[in-house]
Design a protein around this motif. Structure first.
Motif: not given
Length: 161
Positions: A131-139
């Motif tokens: 989840f937080f990896k995907n949030a980082s990619l979104f950023g």
């Protein structure tokens, strides 16, 4: 000069986009292969899609995805992921936007680390990391979209004769 040669910066940026997009391309190709071989991937996706369908139905009164089976939803999401990654590598802002949409739609459904995990501490930890990896990619995609107009303006203009 304040900036490196455009050619070198262009090659470095292209290489960076290829590396960034690789995770999406590899994931999409793996999902397409799984779907073609009978859908082992659907075994893990279907229960999570069922939870999402029930949650949506509670909010709007009906299942708004009643017309699409789980396989179709996974296929559409996978094609969005693959198209977005390919367009991103080619330096199209639409690619970044498709990847952002993919992340926004898929991440809370497939990685709900806040959900109850009876005796599955490892699965919860993996979902939280994803989840937080995907949030980082979104950023990172947000940064790309913010910087793209500035970088485009810095490119030398071709001389017209």
């Amino acid at each position: 000069r304040a900036f490196p040669e455009a050619g070198a910066m262009g090659a470095t940026a292209t290489f960076g986009r290829v590396l960034f997009a690789f995770v999406f391309i590899a994931s999409a190709l793996n999902k397409l292969s799984s779907l073609a071989e009978g859908g082992e991937m659907l075994d893990s996706a279907s229960p999570r899609l069922a939870v999402a369908r029930r949650a949506l139905a509670r909010k709007v009164g009906i299942d708004p995805l009643f017309f699409a089976g789980d396989g179709s939803l996974v296929l559409v999401a996978t094609l969005m992921e693959l198209a977005g990654a390919a367009l991103f590598v080619a330096d199209f802002a639409l690619g970044a936007k498709l990847l952002m949409l993919f992340i926004l739609l898929v991440t809370p459904i497939m990685h709900p680390f806040w959900a109850a995990y009876p005796d599955a501490h490892t699965e919860r930890a993996v979902d939280m990391i994803m989840f937080f990896k995907n949030a980082s990619l979104f950023g990172a995609l947000l940064v790309y979209l913010e910087m793209k107009p500035t970088l485009e303006a810095m490119k030398p203009k071709s001389k017209r004769r």
